[in-house]
Design an enzyme around this catalytic site. Structure first.
Site, PDB file in Angstrom:
ATOM      1  N   ASN A   1     -24.054   7.174  -3.579  1.00 20.62           N
ATOM      2  CA  ASN A   1     -22.830   7.123  -2.771  1.00 20.62           C
ATOM      3  C   ASN A   1     -21.783   6.147  -3.265  1.00 20.62           C
ATOM      4  O   ASN A   1     -20.768   5.964  -2.591  1.00 20.62           O
ATOM      5  CB  ASN A   1     -23.132   6.870  -1.284  1.00 20.62           C
ATOM      6  CG  ASN A   1     -24.098   7.876  -0.716  1.00 20.62           C
ATOM      7  OD1 ASN A   1     -25.070   7.510  -0.081  1.00 20.62           O
ATOM      8  ND2 ASN A   1     -23.848   9.149  -0.946  1.00 20.62           N
TER       9      ASN A   1
ATOM     10  N   GLY B   1     -24.862   9.822   3.935  1.00 17.35           N
ATOM     11  CA  GLY B   1     -25.054   9.381   2.558  1.00 17.35           C
ATOM     12  C   GLY B   1     -26.271  10.029   1.939  1.00 17.35           C
ATOM     13  O   GLY B   1     -26.873  10.928   2.506  1.00 17.35           O
ATOM     14  N   SER B   2     -26.637   9.543   0.738  1.00 10.83           N
ATOM     15  CA  SER B   2     -27.777  10.121   0.032  1.00 10.83           C
ATOM     16  C   SER B   2     -28.072   9.330  -1.229  1.00 10.83           C
ATOM     17  O   SER B   2     -27.214   8.607  -1.745  1.00 10.83           O
ATOM     18  CB  SER B   2     -27.504  11.583  -0.372  1.00 10.83           C
ATOM     19  OG  SER B   2     -27.100  12.370   0.705  1.00 10.83           O
ATOM     20  N   ASN B   3     -29.291   9.519  -1.742  1.00  3.72           N
ATOM     21  CA  ASN B   3     -29.645   9.138  -3.100  1.00  3.72           C
ATOM     22  C   ASN B   3     -30.091  10.386  -3.842  1.00  3.72           C
ATOM     23  O   ASN B   3     -30.629  11.318  -3.232  1.00  3.72           O
ATOM     24  CB  ASN B   3     -30.835   8.165  -3.131  1.00  3.72           C
ATOM     25  CG  ASN B   3     -30.626   6.917  -2.301  1.00  3.72           C
ATOM     26  OD1 ASN B   3     -29.599   6.264  -2.402  1.00  3.72           O
ATOM     27  ND2 ASN B   3     -31.612   6.584  -1.475  1.00  3.72           N
TER      28      ASN B   3
ATOM     29  N   ARG C   1     -27.694  -0.720  -2.832  1.00  2.00           N
ATOM     30  CA  ARG C   1     -28.534   0.483  -2.931  1.00  2.00           C
ATOM     31  C   ARG C   1     -28.371   1.170  -4.275  1.00  2.00           C
ATOM     32  O   ARG C   1     -29.359   1.607  -4.888  1.00  2.00           O
ATOM     33  CB  ARG C   1     -28.199   1.438  -1.774  1.00  2.00           C
ATOM     34  CG  ARG C   1     -28.998   2.722  -1.794  1.00  2.00           C
ATOM     35  CD  ARG C   1     -29.012   3.383  -0.417  1.00  2.00           C
ATOM     36  NE  ARG C   1     -27.693   3.621   0.122  1.00  2.00           N
ATOM     37  CZ  ARG C   1     -26.990   4.737  -0.042  1.00  2.00           C
ATOM     38  NH1 ARG C   1     -27.488   5.736  -0.766  1.00  2.00           N
ATOM     39  NH2 ARG C   1     -25.812   4.890   0.526  1.00  2.00           N
TER      40      ARG C   1
END
Length: 777
Positions: free
Chosen positions: A488, A220-222, A517
């Site tokens: 995500n 995943g990621s931001n 998130r």
């Protein structure tokens, strides 16, 4: 072939930068200038792309040769030979069978066929980079020798050998299909016609089921793209925060690559890749986040009675192609027969997609022919603003399983899920997904098409780069001068002021509840722009962006902690899942003192984390599409599962004080040293994701996944500036000086500065300069 002459020289750090090609301007050799800055980050300059690749291959081998060598072993289907066990149910064997099938099918070789335009097949620039990378890696290996490698993981190992260009194309292909056929490789390997169901072991289908449930990438990621209205200087700014494994072949590697006049980009790439994948040039910065879009579709096959390896297309029978693949193990050989159709390989998911006498299911992985990625990233690095970047995305359509979030020096930001997505338009979905599978598509975006109808093949959008994928007109893109973001969830709320709606369901859901998130990521921006987050002023500088990134808020606790404490004080005993009665008194006290963060000195963070992982965050109110960032927000104290989850958390933490400091129990091991690690689980609503499994009675001793390459870069009139870090450090070699230095820096929320301009690079007090040269081939 005549052995190449080798020359490696050092020049003083204070010396003037020499001509990057060192007189080697043609195909008779390679030369690159390496300037190692603080934390071992290489700034590589070369006169052409072949020599640039040579420099990259050399420095990556210096720092991570074992990682690259093992990555090649995997892509060549040799894990069970070198590392492995014996049985057909072994994960290494299944991986080998999958990759050996790709080798037998000449997948990598076919990727290189066609016009070298970067779309039909890789351009000459990219081929030169791959050729140079292989030469640079081999140059280091030849100069050092396997027996003299300093990394004990592969010193003296027979599986470390010189590379070929085909090796690199195979590893690239494996990366492209990570969220597609590789995510369901267990189901492909296990597929066997009903009469032969016992011929091979049926593996645990957990990985396949995870792919079906939307976890196909497992990472995943931001990312934030901030425009002029969100920054104090009026230029663009990008936060990159990919969440990737801390060990193994999917580690990032920081570097700065330059071919004067043609390419000049700083950032990071996955180890073993020759080009920057997340980073910035002088006027443009970008990052990626894992997209919710599906990478493959299923085709339901109606089988010919009495012949389960033949299926009907347009009323006529068509035979599957059977191919037997053999892999070597440490104790012999194992074979498996695969079955291919016009749509792709047959795959099984026990209980969901079974191969019966009447029906089978094949998958079409649209990344299986994606040979455009390196060209796409190369041209991204040459774009000057977000509109040029969008033109690159339109032409190459190369991003295998990620969104792009970007901003430029003019103060414009871009979000796009411009990834490779099967062409399941609204019309295709309505016409070609049989009625029993329509609910599955509506709920998950997973498409099961009617394989008996040739008109239900994926077809081609008129604006698509290649057949079978959605063209740019069917993909969500948004330009903004305030901000765009993704954590995500789907494209829908990339810009809350202008939601993206009406796109094919295969891309992701819309008008639906966002993750904790995602909600925290948006709340952090909104508070910063309003000046209500406790920091001075309004808007972002890179310093404030860094502070927000590592604020380590636990949004789930912000929403429900007070209600949870009140509940457990009213009812201080609860029944755990195993039926045991658990006293919650100490848990109540620890949660009441919890500061709602996962900083090193936070107490009780582990208790809330385990509560969240046990499924305790259950809301009483419903999602409101008109208030998606702040709903739902009330704990359902009437749901018995809330108290059970808290009781389970207390049991799991037996032997660990419930008020322990996070940094005392949440660490990463570097040799015999344990480095305290801040950050926490996304399931609890943490933005700075760190996934660190609990070891009973001990804590969380080893990070497996989470924040990796973090970059906060500002684009201004004098060039880029900002902060960056590689959380797990540059090298996986425990004997490297760059094995733990950035990890210690991360532990104290420190940073390395962006070093892009000559002034920024030469100001580094630790700069060490050398050149690598190979004359002849």
């Amino acid at each position: 072939m005549k052995a190449a002459a080798i020359a490696v020289g050092l020049v003083a750090a204070s010396a003037a930068v020499p001509s990057p090609a060192f007189g080697i301007e043609d195909d008779r050799g390679y030369a690159a200038l390496i300037r190692r800055a603080s934390y071992g980050v290489p700034h590589i300059t070369a006169g052409n792309f072949a020599s640039l690749g040579f420099g990259v291959g050399y420095v990556q081998a210096e720092d991570n040769i074992c990682v690259i060598a093992e990555k090649v072993v995997t892509a060549n289907g040799e894990r069970s030979r070198w590392f492995g066990t014996a049985g057909p149910a072994d994960a290494d064997v299944r991986s080998d069978l999958f990759h050996r099938k790709a080798i037998d099918d000449r997948v990598a070789e076919r990727l290189l066929e066609g016009r070298r335009d970067g779309v039909q097949s890789p351009s000459d620039d990219v081929r030169d980079q791959i050729r140079g990378f292989v030469a640079g890696y081999n140059h280091f290996l030849r100069r050092t020798g396997v027996q003299r490698l300093t990394d004990p993981a592969c010193r003296g190992k027979a599986w470390v050998r010189p590379l070929t260009e085909t090796d690199l194309w195979r590893t690239s292909w494996a990366s492209m299909v990570r969220a597609g056929s590789r995510a369901v490789l267990d189901g492909i390997v296990a597929a066997a016609p009903p009469a032969a169901a016992g011929a091979g072991a049926t593996p645990d289908a957990a990985a396949v089921v995870a792919a079906l449930n939307g976890a196909s990438a497992g990472i995943g990621s931001n990312a934030y793209g901030l425009g002029a209205q969100a920054t104090t200087n009026g230029g663009g700014m990008v936060l990159a925060n990919p969440h990737f494994p801390w060990q193994g072949p999917e580690r990032f590697y920081r570097m700065h690559l330059k071919v004067p006049g043609r390419y000049d980009v700083e950032g990071a790439a996955l180890i073993g890749d020759p080009i920057i994948e997340i980073g910035h040039n002088r006027t443009l910065a970008w990052s990626h986040t894992v997209s919710t879009a599906r990478r493959f579709v299923w085709h339901r096959l109606s089988l010919v009675p009495g012949d389960p390896t033949s299926y009907y297309v347009d009323g006529r029978p068509e035979k599957m192609h059977a191919r037997t693949v053999t892999v070597r193990t440490g104790s012999g050989a194992i074979s498996r027969t695969f079955y291919d159709t016009r749509y792709g390989p047959v795959a099984v998911v026990p209980g969901t997609f079974d191969w019966t006498p009447a029906t089978a299911y094949a998958i079409t992985d649209v990344n299986a022919t994606n040979n455009r990625a390196f060209d796409g990233w190369l041209r991204m690095g040459q774009a000057k603003d977000v509109h040029q970047l969008k033109a690159v995305l339109d032409r190459y359509q190369f991003l295998p399983w990620v969104n792009v979030i970007a901003a430029d020096a003019r103060g414009e930001a871009l979000y796009g899920d411009h990834s490779v997505v099967p062409r399941v338009t609204h019309e295709v979905a309505d016409a070609c997904i049989p009625a029993p599978f329509q609910p599955l598509y509506a709920s998950s975006g997973q498409a099961v098409l009617d394989g008996s109808r040739p008109d239900c093949a994926l077809g081609r959008d008129p604006d698509a780069a290649v057949p079978g994928i959605l063209g740019p007109a069917n993909l969500p893109v948004r330009f903004r001068d305030d901000y765009v973001t993704n954590s995500n969830d789907s494209h829908w709320l990339a810009s809350p002021a202008a939601p993206l709606e009406g796109f094919p369901r295969i891309l992701g859901n819309e008008r639906a509840q966002r993750s904790l998130r995602t909600r925290l990521g948006l709340d952090q921006i909104q508070q910063r722009l309003a000046g209500t987050d406790g920091l001075p002023g309004k808007g972002f500088t890179t310093a404030r962006l860094w502070h927000v990134m590592f604020g380590n808020r636990v949004h789930g606790a912000e929403l429900v902690r007070d209600d949870l404490v009140a509940l457990c004080r009213r009812q201080p005993t609860a029944t755990a899942s195993n039926g045991a009665a658990v006293d919650l008194t100490a848990a109540c006290a620890a949660l009441a003192r919890f500061d709602l963060r996962v900083d090193l000195d936070s107490r009780g963070a582990h208790l809330f984390t385990e509560f969240a992982l046990a499924g305790g965050i259950r809301f009483a109110d419903t999602f409101d599409v008109t208030d998606p960032v702040r709903t739902p927000r009330r704990l359902n104290t009437e749901d018995a599962r809330v108290r059970t989850a808290l009781a389970d958390a207390v049991q799991r933490l037996a032997g660990i004080p419930l008020d322990a400091e996070w940094g005392d129990i949440h660490t990463d091991s570097r040799g015999e040293r344990r480095i305290p690690i801040h950050g926490g689980r996304g399931e609890a609503g943490v933005f700075n994701v760190i996934t660190n499994p609990l070891v009973p009675g001990m804590g969380y001793p080893q990070v497996v996944h989470g924040s990796s390459f973090v970059m906060a870069v500002e684009l201004g009139p004098h060039g880029p500036s900002g902060r960056q870090i590689l959380t797990y450090s540059q090298s996986a070699n425990p004997n490297s000086p760059w094995y733990a230095d950035q990890t210690r820096l991360y532990s104290r929320k420190g940073w390395d500065t962006v070093k892009y301009t000559e002034a920024q690079i030469t100001a580094d007090p630790n700069l060490r300069t050398y050149r690598v040269v190979q004359r002849g081939r």
